[in-house]
Every structure is written in structure tokens, then in C-alpha cells.
Motif scaffolding. Structure first.
Motif, PDB file in Angstrom:
ATOM      1  N   TRP A 166      21.956  42.421  -7.898  1.00  0.00           N
ATOM      2  CA  TRP A 166      22.786  43.486  -7.329  1.00  0.00           C
ATOM      3  C   TRP A 166      22.213  44.869  -7.667  1.00  0.00           C
ATOM      4  O   TRP A 166      22.224  45.779  -6.833  1.00  0.00           O
ATOM      5  CB  TRP A 166      24.208  43.344  -7.849  1.00  0.00           C
ATOM      6  CG  TRP A 166      25.198  44.248  -7.178  1.00  0.00           C
ATOM      7  CD1 TRP A 166      25.947  45.228  -7.760  1.00  0.00           C
ATOM      8  CD2 TRP A 166      25.540  44.250  -5.796  1.00  0.00           C
ATOM      9  NE1 TRP A 166      26.734  45.845  -6.823  1.00  0.00           N
ATOM     10  CE2 TRP A 166      26.502  45.261  -5.606  1.00  0.00           C
ATOM     11  CE3 TRP A 166      25.124  43.507  -4.699  1.00  0.00           C
ATOM     12  CZ2 TRP A 166      27.049  45.544  -4.368  1.00  0.00           C
ATOM     13  CZ3 TRP A 166      25.671  43.786  -3.455  1.00  0.00           C
ATOM     14  CH2 TRP A 166      26.621  44.795  -3.299  1.00  0.00           C
ATOM     15  N   ALA A 224      19.082  45.465  -8.054  1.00  0.00           N
ATOM     16  CA  ALA A 224      17.908  45.602  -7.187  1.00  0.00           C
ATOM     17  C   ALA A 224      18.320  45.975  -5.768  1.00  0.00           C
ATOM     18  O   ALA A 224      17.692  46.830  -5.121  1.00  0.00           O
ATOM     19  CB  ALA A 224      17.111  44.298  -7.189  1.00  0.00           C
ATOM     20  N   TYR A 225      19.382  45.346  -5.280  1.00  0.00           N
ATOM     21  CA  TYR A 225      19.840  45.604  -3.907  1.00  0.00           C
ATOM     22  C   TYR A 225      20.350  47.040  -3.750  1.00  0.00           C
ATOM     23  O   TYR A 225      19.952  47.767  -2.837  1.00  0.00           O
ATOM     24  CB  TYR A 225      20.937  44.588  -3.551  1.00  0.00           C
ATOM     25  CG  TYR A 225      21.654  44.895  -2.261  1.00  0.00           C
ATOM     26  CD1 TYR A 225      21.091  44.542  -1.033  1.00  0.00           C
ATOM     27  CD2 TYR A 225      22.877  45.552  -2.269  1.00  0.00           C
ATOM     28  CE1 TYR A 225      21.741  44.838   0.151  1.00  0.00           C
ATOM     29  CE2 TYR A 225      23.541  45.850  -1.094  1.00  0.00           C
ATOM     30  CZ  TYR A 225      22.968  45.487   0.117  1.00  0.00           C
ATOM     31  OH  TYR A 225      23.611  45.796   1.285  1.00  0.00           O
ATOM     32  N   ILE A 226      21.220  47.456  -4.654  1.00  0.00           N
ATOM     33  CA  ILE A 226      21.762  48.814  -4.569  1.00  0.00           C
ATOM     34  C   ILE A 226      20.647  49.837  -4.809  1.00  0.00           C
ATOM     35  O   ILE A 226      20.561  50.866  -4.128  1.00  0.00           O
ATOM     36  CB  ILE A 226      22.899  49.003  -5.592  1.00  0.00           C
ATOM     37  CG1 ILE A 226      24.100  48.110  -5.221  1.00  0.00           C
ATOM     38  CG2 ILE A 226      23.332  50.468  -5.677  1.00  0.00           C
ATOM     39  CD1 ILE A 226      24.780  48.460  -3.917  1.00  0.00           C
ATOM     40  N   ALA A 257      17.652  49.575  -4.001  1.00  0.00           N
ATOM     41  CA  ALA A 257      16.764  49.635  -2.832  1.00  0.00           C
ATOM     42  C   ALA A 257      17.435  50.309  -1.646  1.00  0.00           C
ATOM     43  O   ALA A 257      16.826  50.431  -0.576  1.00  0.00           O
ATOM     44  CB  ALA A 257      16.325  48.225  -2.441  1.00  0.00           C
TER      45      ALA A 257
END
Lengths: 246, 299
Positions: B258, B260-262, B264
């Protein structure tokens, strides 16, 4: 005399025929072949890989957080579906409700990019309400044991991300939610009854399971809040399983 | 005749069936184990008896030997129940210091395990259809409960293996064979003199777990700070071992998927999606699900 003879023959014939006719009214009709219990629905269990298209989200601008964390691997998803038939004629149609669970674990990443001791995971619960049609007429009437089918459904997928033993939170945003979408599925089932007809009949008479199938199906699922922003849980996937008509 | 015999046997077996059951939370695996710290504390045990006393008084006592006969001078008499006494249940108070006193010892001077038996004895009828009583008292108590004094702490665990997590430490402890519980303490580190080996300082947090789970997750720590970690073993009596050798560990920040996702630029904000519509559609799904699964097959 001829007339008398004719009348006598007619009476004799009537005396023989009338009881026979009367008996015909009471005769028990014995159907040909084995008796099958009524069929009203099905239970379906399936499993397969689920690789969400998270990295295709436009806002990521080509970044690949899913691939960077989990690699190219898919989640293993297991689903259970209950189906109810509302049409049985030239094929079978009905509605089904399925629920599943899938998860994927990987090492969390250190700031420098190495693997941390802690694990992170993406977890999903795909739920689907679908209408389906399967062409089983050929299997039942002509003995061809392959049943092609198609499904169209509404999908809702609760999801959450963990790190360590708690839900992952980043920049104040908690990593959990649910996504809506739709899915179209096509597949083919193999009617197992043809392999062991006697066993299949016993299965029906003892447990009420009319038919059993092994199947493979391909799903095209867009699960992104119908084109909305955020996590894209769409997938294109094969699943395999067992179906039991009851 | 057969009925008479059956009735006779029934009454006889009732008379023979005098039994006492011991129960209570202090009894674990048919033992009551006390540590040196608990030596003078009282442990409560409930007794319950069934049947009738056909021959003699029922004796409830602590024996330093076996459960036969009556309490001697070096045993602890807990309760005597006369034949005429209809009391069927009660509570016994056991104190290890009293039992040790009877054998001429004290809590302080015993440095090894000592055991006593919790006994219920009375004279029983000699046979099923006889009215003759046995000459000596025999045990009628169940289960066989041992009252054990364990003044010895278990051995100290080896230095635990410590792994840095995000704002936490993972601590793996090897349990000594006589331990039933493990304890981990996170402590501050005090610098040694002239930059020598640091020593354990103030205790910041403590966690106990059974030996079924020997890996501890110690949360609420600050990333980048080095902490000291001590492990202890506890036995059934509650004796605490000496501390293990001091281990150290430093929590390290890490990124989950999460993060990493946010990080990015992902636009997901969480929540159930589609707000009220989601709830409405969820309700429809639930109703249809109920319909699909609840209708009975017609036959």
C-alpha cells in the motif's frame, strides 16, 4: 343370421374391449430408463489465478507497485457459487451468487529497496451475482458430454492490504475498501456422468446430485468502479472447478 | 429373586461408592504447584462427595507419603467428616508452609522439589453384599492431586534472536525444557563506561506468551533507535528464571504494497465504493443470495 352373427361378434368384442379400456384408465405408466430426481440448482467450486490489473491505473503513470512488490505472480483465488435454475428446456438458465477469497504475500521493502523481514499482503473477497445459460440439451438428449456455458454478472470485491499483522496505512489513507465492476465468463463443462453412469445414478438416488461436471472457464472482469479512479482490480483469468447439479 | 438381588446390589454399590472429587482452578493437570514466593499463600480446592459413609469418618488431609490410613503427626489434617454429617461439599485451604512445617522444614530452607498428596480416606465395606467394614482407611478421592513445592526457577533462555520490523521488533526465544511461559522485556540501553558494552536500562514494555508461541512481536517502538531485549522463562509454579543475555535490535522502516501504491501516485482512497448505491446493491445481492440458497428442492 348374418346380422345375428355380426351382433354376437360385436358384443363379444365389446365385452373384451371394454374391460381393457377400463383398465387402461388405471394403468401405471412406467417411464423408460432410470428415474431422475428434480433438478433445481447447482453448487460450484472453482479455483484459479487472479492477477489484478493494478499497474494499469492511469494515475500511476507507468509505475508498477504490484509488480515491484509481488512480481508477476497471481493471487490464488478459491470461489464457491450457488446457482438457482429458472429455465430448463433447451439448455438451462438461472442466477448464481458466488463468493471467493484470494491473497498474495511478499516481503515488504526497505527504503533502500531490499526485502524487509516483515510481510505485506493483498487480500480480496470477490463477490458476484450473475445470470447464466448453459447448453446442456446436447448432453442430456444426444449424449454429448460437453456443456458450453456463459455468464454475465455484477461484481463487488472487498479488498485490504496488510503489513505485518495490521492493515497497511500510507499518507493517512487506510489500505482497505471495495470495488464494483462486471464480469463476462465463458466456459465448457465435461459431464462426468458418462464415465460412471451407475455411480451417477446412485449419486442422484442417494444424495440428490443429478449431474457432476469438471469445467474450465475464462473470465473477463472489469472491477474498477466502472471506470472510476483508484485501485484497478480487473482481471482476465482462467478458473477450473467442479459443479454439482441438484 | 433377581429383582431383590438387583436392589441389594444397588444399595450396596451406593454404600461402596463413597467418593470425593477435588476440583478448582488451582488444580492444573492434577497438580497444584507453588513457587517460593507463593509458599505462604493459600490455595483453595473444592471437595464434593457422593454416596454414604457406611463405616467411619471421612478424612480430608495432606499426606507426605501415600493416601492410606488416617492423618499422622507429620501430615496436615484439613477436615474430618463424621458419619452423621450430611455435608456434601466444601472448600479446603492448602498452604505449603503448613505442610513443610509438619515435616520440620520451612519455605526458606527447602531448595528442591517437595510433594504432598491431597487425600480423602475412609473405611469401606469389604464387599458388595456385606456389611463388614475394612480394618483400614483407603483412598476415595479423585483425581489423584499432588501438592508440589517448586522453589527452583527454570534455566535462563539463551539470548533471543531479534529482527527489526517497522516500529517493532520480532523476538524469537528458545524455551528451556522446564518452562511453560516466556517473557520478553524491551529495555533502554545504557552506554557502558568508556564506550564499553551497553547494559540494560529502564524497562519499556513486557509481554508474556506460552511456550506454544516462542516468537514475540514487540510494537510501538521508534524506528532507528537501538533497544535492548531480555528474555525470561517461567515454570508452572510461576518461578521466573534469570534474564537471558542482553540482545539488541533496531526497528527499521519498511514499505508494504500500500505504501508503494500510494507513493507511486495511486488514487485509491479506500472505502466501500459507490457510497449509498453500494449499500443498496449490496442489499439486493444479499436478498438474491438468500433466495438462491434458501429455496427448497421440490420432489
Amino acid at each position: 343370421m348374418r346380422r345375428a352373427t355380426a351382433l354376437g361378434v360385436a358384443l363379444v368384442c365389446a365385452s373384451v374391449a371394454l374391460p381393457a379400456w377400463a383398465q387402461e384408465e388405471e394403468a401405471v405408466v412406467v417411464p423408460e430408463g432410470p428415474i431422475e430426481s428434480p433438478r433445481s440448482g447447482a453448487i460450484v467450486v472453482r479455483a484459479g489465478g487472479y492477477k489484478p490489473e493494478i499497474d494499469k491505473e492511469k494515475a500511476l503513470n507507468g509505475a508498477t507497485p504490484y509488480k515491484d512488490t509481488f512480481g508477476d505472480a497471481s493471487l490464488l483465488v478459491i470461489e464457491l457459487e450457488m446457482q438457482r435454475f429458472f429455465y430448463q428446456g433447451i439448455g438451462t438458465a438461472g442466477v448464481g451468487l458466488s463468493a471467493g477469497y484470494g491473497e498474495k504475500y511478499a516481503a515488504a521493502k526497505l527504503v533502500g529497496g531490499g526485502n524487509a523481514a516483515e510481510k505485506t499482503a493483498l487480500k480480496l473477497v470477490p463477490l458476484q451475482l450473475s445470470a447464466f445459460y448453459k447448453f446442456d440439451y446436447a448432453a442430456f438428449e444426444w449424449g454429448i458430454p460437453l456443456v458450453p456455458y456463459g455468464k454475465l454478472g455484477l461484481v463487488y470485491t472487498p479488498w485490504w492490504v496488510t503489513k505485518g499483522d495490521s492493515t497497511n496505512t500510507a499518507q493517512g489513507i487506510k489500505g482497505s475498501g471495495g470495488k464494483w465492476g462486471w464480469a463476462a465468463t465463458g466456459g465448457v463443462s465435461f459431464l462426468l456422468d458418462v464415465l460412471q453412469p451407475r455411480f451417477a445414478r446412485d449419486f442422484d438416488s442417494d444424495l440428490g446430485i443429478n449431474h457432476s461436471y469438471l469445467f474450465a472457464e475464462y473470465s473477463y472482469a472489469d472491477v474498477d468502479d466502472f471506470g472510476g479512479a483508484g485501485l484497478n482490480l480487473s482481471s482476465r483469468r482462467w478458473m477450473f472447478g467442479l459443479a454439482l447439479d441438484y | 429373586m433377581r429383582l431383590t438381588l438387583a436392589v441389594s446390589l444397588l444399595f450396596a454399590s451406593t454404600a461402596l461408592g463413597q467418593s470425593v472429587t477435588f476440583s478448582g482452578t488451582a488444580i492444573q493437570s492434577n497438580e497444584i504447584v507453588v513457587s517460593k514466593d507463593d509458599c505462604t499463600n493459600t490455595r483453595q480446592v473444592t471437595w464434593t462427595r457422593t454416596g454414604t459413609l457406611s463405616c467411619d469418618t471421612l478424612y480430608l488431609w495432606l499426606s507426605n507419603d501415600t493416601c492410606t490410613g488416617t492423618p499422622g503427626a507429620d501430615d496436615v489434617s484439613l477436615k474430618d467428616i463424621a458419619q452423621s454429617d450430611a455435608t456434601s461439599t466444601g472448600t479446603l485451604s492448602l498452604k505449603m508452609s503448613d505442610a513443610l512445617t509438619k515435616v520440620g522444614r520451612t519455605c526458606a530452607d527447602v531448595d528442591k522439589e517437595v510433594s504432598f498428596k491431597l487425600c480423602a480416606t475412609t473405611k469401606k465395606l469389604e464387599g458388595e453384599i456385606t456389611t463388614t467394614c475394612a480394618d483400614t482407611e483407603s483412598s476415595v478421592g479423585t483425581p489423584s492431586v499432588t501438592f508440589r513445592y517448586d522453589p527452583l526457577p527454570p534455566g535462563a533462555p539463551d539470548a533471543p534472536a531479534v529482527t527489526g520490523l517497522d516500529s517493532a521488533l520480532s523476538v524469537a526465544v528458545t524455551a528451556p525444557s522446564d518452562a511453560t511461559q516466556l517473557r520478553v522485556q524491551i529495555v533502554t540501553l545504557t552506554a557502558g563506561e568508556d564506550g564499553g558494552t551497553p547494559t540494560a536500562g529502564e524497562v519499556l514494555s513486557t509481554k508474556d506468551q506460552t511456550t506454544d508461541n516462542t516468537t514475540f512481536r514487540m510494537d510501538n517502538l521508534e524506528n532507528g533507535v537501538e533497544y535492548g531485549v531480555l528474555a525470561y522463562a517461567l515454570d508452572r509454579a510461576g518461578n521466573v528464571s534469570k534474564a537471558s543475555a542482553l540482545a539488541t535490535g533496531t526497528p527499521i522502516p519498511s514499505n508494504g504494497f500500500w505504501d508503494a501504491y500510494i507513493g507511486a501516485g495511486g488514487k485509491e482512497t479506500g472505502g466501500c465504493g459507490a457510497g449509498g448505491g453500494g449499500i443498496a446493491l449490496g442489499s439486493v445481492l444479499a436478498a438474491l443470495g438468500f433466495w438462491v440458497t434458501s429455496r427448497r428442492k421440490q420432489s
